[in-house]
Scaffold this active site. Sequence first.
Site, PDB file in Angstrom:
ATOM      1  N   GLN A 214     -33.289   5.028   5.074  1.00 27.64           N
ATOM      2  CA  GLN A 214     -32.304   6.000   4.637  1.00 27.64           C
ATOM      3  C   GLN A 214     -33.174   7.290   4.132  1.00 27.64           C
ATOM      4  O   GLN A 214     -32.480   8.460   4.123  1.00 27.64           O
ATOM      5  CB  GLN A 214     -31.780   5.392   3.316  1.00 27.64           C
ATOM      6  CG  GLN A 214     -30.638   4.166   3.499  1.00 27.64           C
ATOM      7  CD  GLN A 214     -29.852   4.736   4.842  1.00 27.64           C
ATOM      8  OE1 GLN A 214     -28.880   5.297   4.714  1.00 27.64           O
ATOM      9  NE2 GLN A 214     -29.991   3.929   5.975  1.00 27.64           N
TER      10      GLN A 214
ATOM     11  N   HIS B 202      19.573  12.671 -17.146  1.00 23.87           N
ATOM     12  CA  HIS B 202      19.135  11.197 -16.549  1.00 23.87           C
ATOM     13  C   HIS B 202      20.341  10.139 -16.696  1.00 23.87           C
ATOM     14  O   HIS B 202      20.791   9.513 -15.985  1.00 23.87           O
ATOM     15  CB  HIS B 202      17.771  10.944 -16.840  1.00 23.87           C
ATOM     16  CG  HIS B 202      16.561  11.881 -16.015  1.00 23.87           C
ATOM     17  ND1 HIS B 202      16.471  13.283 -16.211  1.00 23.87           N
ATOM     18  CD2 HIS B 202      15.755  11.183 -15.525  1.00 23.87           C
ATOM     19  CE1 HIS B 202      15.325  13.235 -15.478  1.00 23.87           C
ATOM     20  NE2 HIS B 202      14.891  12.308 -14.949  1.00 23.87           N
TER      21      HIS B 202
END
Lengths: 426, 426
Positions: A251, A412
């Site tokens: 890595q 609503h």
Amino acid sequence: MKISKLSKNISLKRELESGNEEQLKTVRQVLADVRENGDQAVRKYTEMWDGIVLSDLRVTEEEINEALQHFDPQLKQDLEEAANNIRNYHEAQKRNGYTLPLTDGSYLAQRIVPLDSVGLYVPGGSAAYPSSVLMNVIPAQVAGVKRIVITSPCGKDGKLPPAVLVSANILGVNEIYKIGGAQAIAALAYGTESIAPVDKITGPGNIFVALAKREVFGEVAIDMIAGPSEICIIADDSAYPDEIAADLLSQAEHDKQACAILITTSEKLAQAVSEQVENQLKQLPREEIARASIENFGHIYIAENMDQAVEAVNTLAPEHLEIVTENAEKVSEGIRHAGAIFIGRYSSEPVGDYFAGPNHVLPTNSTARFASGLNVDDFIKKTNIVYYTEQTWKENVQKIARLARMEGLEAHARAVESRGWKKGEN
Amino acid sequence: MKISKLSKNISLKRELESGNEEQLKTVRQVLADVRENGDQAVRKYTEMWDGIVLSDLRVTEEEINEALQHFDPQLKQDLEEAANNIRNYHEAQKRNGYTLPLTDGSYLAQRIVPLDSVGLYVPGGSAAYPSSVLMNVIPAQVAGVKRIVITSPCGKDGKLPPAVLVSANILGVNEIYKIGGAQAIAALAYGTESIAPVDKITGPGNIFVALAKREVFGEVAIDMIAGPSEICIIADDSAYPDEIAADLLSQAEHDKQACAILITTSEKLAQAVSEQVENQLKQLPREEIARASIENFGHIYIAENMDQAVEAVNTLAPEHLEIVTENAEKVSEGIRHAGAIFIGRYSSEPVGDYFAGPNHVLPTNSTARFASGLNVDDFIKKTNIVYYTEQTWKENVQKIARLARMEGLEAHARAVESRGWKKGEN
């Protein structure tokens, strides 16, 4: 490598380049120009920065055939086998939606829908990255995405690396463009005369590509912005120092900002790995990069016991974790935060970079605390469905209206109340 | 409402406020200050902007008990029933990882792990939003998140709305802070003396909250930045105009920038809905907001046929879609892009806002093309696992090394090759 006792104050986090004001200004200008002027702007910047005058932006069938003809058959077979492994692993991630029946024929459901189109950016430059093609394209294909586009900056000869074209061909992807940089991201996000826009852009790139992806985010989806690679290894006395050192260096060779950390319960192993790293470094083609990474971000920590080592990993949340210990599987059960885990001596991290099947696009810089590697879910979306019958509505309308009014949202309440019963239909 | 023929150039997209330079500067200063000075900075800004000197940042047990004592038992029962419905819908989203056995005891796996901790921001101001508490907390609980924190700006009396405290209590959440704004986001992201940091922050807020969330993104995860609400309705001659009008207004009352669109095959319905909208508007407590939304972003489109209507919806990718037509389920099958679909006359959109079960946190501004509503997956992450035995390694080591060398990464090749065989162990 530096060796020290494990303490609570360990961290993977590095100050990552996030681009300066001037770079951002440039990127914004390119984006606006491509949005406004399409192909013409794309060609302009390709000439300006890559020094290439392109006739076709798109790779032709002849170019693909040429790449196929001269490609090493053994490598092609390796790529095909890797592609199969990756496909198998990701097939298990496919999901169906679900339906929850309620009383009286009502139901709730979740519907899974693949994205219509995605674009993969493959970085250019000196190296070719066929593994990136496999790792980004296959989950999108498994998800069911119909249109998959690849774009990558071409070389001075106006061509893309054969390995990239061959990988795309193995996967059946043939919409490939020879452009890179912020102009490629702009073309994918906004579309041009010759490139239709996509819904999501994935794949790594340089700082201009990263900035451009951030800027178009919202207009389209993007994957995470990947940082430099990381490896963390937990090992005990049972590990071979040369193998641990080789894996750390695998890595470290990626990037001067890559990070390689060993956490071990064995002082003897610590010392031996440190020596091995130095020996092996000298023989690496990419010694300069790997050495900078090891010197700046490499570290060996001595843990008092395995529990302390595991807790340290959970603090780090590394991209890659290897566990090379007695009872490695048992140790792995304590890990909550890691992008990928490689268990046991024979699961060297590059096994996963190229071949085993799991995705190599993984969360870096401790974001494994909350993020996942690229997977099929990144290429689907979910739609919620509600189907209420009259009966179910009737049973619940008053409750819903009360909840709406509690929040002060009268319209609503009236909407849900507006059905039949107020009109004397019932 | 404006009525016109449906054309290809329809769009939901509005220019959304993304914050100006000065707001961003303020937010960055608050973030840096809280990171540096913790609670002291949080208190300072709470006093400066909310005009409140807080003794405890955290809500006490007494405050919760007081809220419970005076709360309407009917509303509490409604909230409990809503919570159950929401939990049932989200339980179906829970997933296990998987294991793929390879030959010889080797395997690949995916492990699903819940986030350790999440913070929910609940906006304050004039209204209370208990439904936001339910919709954000429940998917996190279903995912298995152990620590769930709520923060919300308190009123001038130094208290939070009883409905918020009662909702949290129903869900068993008792780590609640009385702070808001960018300072609350900073406290959740970085932690202070009295607030431990979280891994992800969800929930809507004003422009300062939105900017702060964008700034801490990367340090922690955030949910999407929600835009103003949208409703799109497909209806035919079978629909009742007063019901369609009421549903359009239910979203228009949210925000002056909310968007309400009807696409219909019936000119008669179009005319009648337009009249109904005007009639109903006059009777709404939030008339001013709803009227601004309808005038600026409301539109009725006449489609030639249902296929054209469906294609238009797929272009819009609306947050909420209602289908109020003959064979509404059949029509819904053509929809690829919508946050939530409400099928049939009795599935008025507020049914989903409060009660039915699916999440009401949904992608806005056409992002339903690539994004999903909040769901259990937002609170888990996936770890890839590779376990190779010696045999599997031996069968594949050469392929992996070749692929690594093709990419010019020699240390990768050497790492995977470093195992036993080169040491004459085999």
